[in-house]
Design an enzyme around this catalytic site. Structure first.
Site, PDB file in Angstrom:
ATOM      1  CD  GLU A 156     -34.221  27.061 -33.321  1.00 60.89           C
ATOM      2  OE1 GLU A 156     -34.012  27.561 -34.435  1.00 60.89           O
ATOM      3  OE2 GLU A 156     -34.601  25.881 -33.158  1.00 60.89           O
ATOM      4  CG  HIS A 194     -38.981  25.242 -34.652  1.00 61.05           C
ATOM      5  ND1 HIS A 194     -38.643  25.216 -35.992  1.00 61.05           N
ATOM      6  CD2 HIS A 194     -37.849  24.911 -33.983  1.00 61.05           C
ATOM      7  CE1 HIS A 194     -37.367  24.890 -36.115  1.00 61.05           C
ATOM      8  NE2 HIS A 194     -36.864  24.694 -34.904  1.00 61.05           N
ATOM      9  CG  HIS A 222     -33.388  24.591 -38.445  1.00 61.73           C
ATOM     10  ND1 HIS A 222     -33.157  25.811 -37.867  1.00 61.73           N
ATOM     11  CD2 HIS A 222     -33.949  23.841 -37.468  1.00 61.73           C
ATOM     12  CE1 HIS A 222     -33.552  25.793 -36.601  1.00 61.73           C
ATOM     13  NE2 HIS A 222     -34.036  24.604 -36.337  1.00 61.73           N
TER      14      HIS A 222
HETATM   15 MN    MN Z   1     -34.815  24.162 -34.416  1.00 62.67          MN
END
Ligand code: MN
Length: 250
Positions: free
Chosen positions: A90, A109, A180
């Site tokens: 990611e 993140h 998520h």
């Molecule tokens: Mn993630």
């Protein structure tokens, strides 16, 4: 010994990069210690001199990251590492937000748990106390189905998905990712660590408050004023979180 003019020129930048990487390592440990990241999640920092580059750890648990694990990645998501190590799938979250937001120097993140309900229900995450004014009036929600369809694994694993996430983030400080997690951005490592931690704190408080009544959120002007206030005091919580993280995880 005759001073080497070239290395004298380079020295301050090398020193700056070493200090930045040291803070990035500490930030990884803080985010783990404060419960924002677990085995997953990542933090990056923009390269101070090379355009289109940023630093991020190799693909590993954030709490275990050391300076030797930090890699250089470009805005196309290509990792530049002599040892050919891989970074996170990611990493496009970081590359595309850095590309879209010249004001952003550091990005977190995470999948921090209390934030998730606000990405999957009609309840929006909003600033509930003076520590989280940076959330502002809007916390956008990224719906990956709009770009990747109904069968994706929800990961931001391409430039195309990174761009669409950066687009939804717009000029905000935090965006939620449906089902998520979330992404927080800041002008510095200290600011983004603060924001990632207080995004989780705000979500927890908002969930608690909604159980007992109608919530009175900060006004937009209060959010702005408290956000500016918090930015003046970023060193204080950083010193505490750093001490706590280093004493528990070395
Ligand atoms: Mn993630």
């Amino acid at each position: 010994m005759i001073a080497d003019f070239e290395s004298l020129e380079i020295y301050p930048m090398t020193h700056e990069i070493d200090a930045l990487i040291e803070d990035l390592v500490i930030a990884n440990k803080i985010l783990y210690n404060e419960g924002v990241v677990d085995g997953f999640g990542h933090i990056s920092v923009r390269h101070p001199s090379l355009e289109n580059r940023f630093f991020i750890a190799k693909s590993m648990a954030p709490g275990l990251v050391t300076a030797q694990d930090i890699l250089e990645c470009d805005f196309d998501g290509v990792v530049h590492d002599p040892q050919n190590r891989k970074s996170y799938v990611e990493r496009f979250i970081h590359s595309e937000i850095f590309r879209a937001r010249p004001d952003v120097n550091s990005i977190v993140h995470s999948h921090s748990a209390s934030v998730i309900p606000f990405g999957v229900t009609s309840q929006r995450l909003r600033p509930i106390c003076h520590m989280s004014g940076f959330l502002g009036s809007q916390t956008p929600i990224y719906e990956i189905r709009h770009t990747a369809g109904e069968t994706s694994d929800l990961l931001i694993n391409s430039q195309k998905l990174g761009k669409s996430l950066a687009n939804i983030l717009g000029s905000a400080t935090v965006a939620l990712m449906r089902g998520h997690g979330s992404v927080a951005v800041g002008t510095s490592i200290k600011q983004v660590v603060y924001r990632a931690i207080y995004t989780e704190v705000n979500a927890k408080l908002q969930l608690e408050s909604m159980k007992i009544g109608t919530v009175d959120f900060l006004t937009d002007a209060e959010a702005l004023a408290t956000s500016a206030m918090a930015d003046v005091h970023l060193d204080r919580p950083w010193a505490l979180w750093k001490e706590k993280a280093l004493s528990s995880h070395g």
